[in-house]
Design an enzyme around this catalytic site. Structure first.
Site, PDB file in Angstrom:
ATOM      1  CD  GLU A 168      -2.893   1.020   2.418  1.00  0.00           C
ATOM      2  OE1 GLU A 168      -3.763   1.906   2.526  1.00  0.00           O
ATOM      3  OE2 GLU A 168      -2.760   0.085   3.247  1.00  0.00           O
ATOM      4  CB  SER A 199      -2.904   1.158   8.209  1.00  0.00           C
ATOM      5  OG  SER A 199      -3.246   1.345   6.837  1.00  0.00           O
TER       6      SER A 199
END
Length: 491
Positions: A168, A199
């Site tokens: 990511e 996150s």
């Protein structure tokens, strides 16, 4: 008797006319041959299944250029109604159903003749990472429901998968630098700061980092003929929503019936259920024993005390490397400019604090004034904002500044290197474009071949050569030129 002019002979006239026609034809053909054709496009679709919501992005690029010089651009985005797919753990089929409206929207946006060749991807991030930790069986069922729904679409579904935090972060870095043309031109790259609900990621290239000290944080790319050794790390549970849970868990360890929270506005009053607060792998093991069913969440509105509360969720004491960010995670020295996107942008834009040329101390002061504003006044100023989101901006703004300065070690001098961004040249900043580029090999590892001459240069050279041929043709007709000779005078 008058001498006949050879230029007036039929043969010379015909040759000259044919030569002129040939030249005009040559130039015309050259121009027509090299004129830009009607542009045709290919398309790609990526679904970003985040912790708080899912979004669909449509990308297009010139069909004849694929991975050479054609820029991939975002043409449309669609926000899926409802929460993220991880919220449907108890009713997995609803996760698939929730995507249908945006898929129908995509069917209208992508030309029908391109449907079956348009790749469709779904990438799930921190919300599903947490669900897979908490209940892997429920996570698998959600993915199955999503896949069954997307397989029914007319697009070329390429699968749904769970992205790692490192992926990511790395794909977000690719997106930012690709859209800014830094990869193709070999310029200094921009670091990527991504903040989601569950996150947060930091990714950047550092000359002081070769990957040896902490290999798990190293990602290597070869793009457009250049090698990039990228530092990247993802902190699960440190997205703004889960970070709020962490701070509330810190304040409710003794199981109180009420707390006075400095991160919420004076006059804020809400009843919170303990089971709801601790219903996350990020805090579930901290739930106090013998706590009441609910507690009253009261606002105090003190920015400096809020920063102390936020700092308490970070661990700055343990570091087995030469240097760390927090929680014992290695981080090299910050280098270059950074683009901060997703929740970074939305929170700071709401607070009118995206201008990083404003000194950091002034930013803190403005945030402090905002946090001290009574809750009733805040609601009056923003009647169209949902109360849940409105109540959290004081915390979110304080969390962002604390994460950047205390967590990632930005200083008053380096803070102006951050640019809060929503879009770059019309495309949303985020991991989705980098993800699609990677899966479709749209960024070449080597620099693409470029044509010897640009279109206009080619036409110019053809024209010059044509003129030269014309001159040579004229000279080839010299036998037909009239010769100058003295005629005898008749007296």
């Amino acid at each position: 008797m008058k001498e006949k002019n050879p230029w007036h002979t039929p043969v010379t006239i015909i040759i000259t006319v044919i030569g002129v026609i040939a030249i005009v034809a040559l130039v015309t053909v050259a121009v027509l041959q090299n004129r830009p054709l009607t542009q045709k496009y290919k398309y790609g679709i990526v679904l970003d299944a985040g912790s708080s919501h899912t979004a669909l992005y449509i990308y297009q690029w010139p069909a004849e250029k694929d991975n050479n010089t054609g820029r991939v651009e975002q043409t449309h985005s669609c926000k899926v109604k409802g929460p993220g797919i991880s919220s449907y753990a108890s009713e997995p089929w609803k996760a698939g159903e929730s995507l249908k409206d945006c898929i129908e929207d995509a069917k209208r946006r992508v030309p029908e003749k391109r449907h079956d060749e348009t790749p469709l991807y779904l990438g799930a991030t921190a919300g599903m990472r947490l669900l897979s930790i908490e209940d892997s069986s429920a996570s698998n069922k959600v993915f199955q429901a999503v896949e069954q729904s997307l397989q029914k679409s007319p697009f070329s579904f390429q699968g749904a998968r769970l992205l790692s935090g490192q992926e990511e972060g790395a794909f977000g870095w690719v997106t930012v630098n690709y859209l800014d043309d830094r990869l193709k031109q070999g310029l200094e790259t921009t670091g990527a700061l991504d903040l989601g609900g569950a996150s947060t990621q930091i990714s950047f290239v550092s000359n002081n980092y070769d990957g040896s000290e902490s290999p798990k944080n190293s990602v290597t790319f070869r793009l457009y003929g250049n090698d990039y050794n990228l530092y990247t790390n993802s902190f699960l549970c440190y997205g703004k929503d889960q970070a709020l849970r962490l701070t509330l868990a810190q304040q409710t360890q003794s199981g109180p019936r009420s707390i006075l929270d400095p991160c919420f506005h004076p006059g804020y009053n809400e009843t919170v259920t303990y089971s709801d607060l601790y219903d996350s792998p990020c805090v579930s093991d901290r739930k106090p024993q013998g706590a009441p069913v609910t507690f009253t969440h009261l606002g105090q509105g003190n920015s400096s005390q809020c920063q102390d509360v936020v700092k308490s969720i970070f661990n700055f004491t343990h570091c087995r490397y030469t240097q760390c960010s927090f929680n014992g995670v290695f981080q090299p020295l910050l280098q270059g400019p950074f683009g901060a996107f997703s929740a970074y942008y939305f929170v700071m834009n709401f607070l009118n604090l995206t201008d990083t040329s404003i000194p950091l101390e002034v930013v803190r002061k403005r945030l402090s004034i905002y946090c001290e504003t009574p809750w009733d006044q805040i609601k009056q100023r923003h009647p169209d904002v949902k109360l849940k989101y409105l109540a959290e901006y004081c915390f979110s703004g304080t969390y962002i500044l604390t994460l950047l300065t205390k967590g990632y070690n930005f200083t008053s001098e380096s803070y102006p290197n951050i640019k809060f961004i929503k879009k770059i040249k019309g495309s949303d900043a985020g991991w989705t474009l980098g993800y699609m580029l990677n899966l479709t090999n749209m960024i070449p590892a080597e620099a693409p071949d470029s044509p010897l001459l640009p279109h206009s240069g080619y036409v110019s050279i053809v024209t010059v050569i044509t003129v030269l041929l014309f001159v040579l043709l004229i000279f080839s007709l010299r036998p037909f030129w009239p010769r100058c000779s003295k005629q005898p005078q008749i007296i």
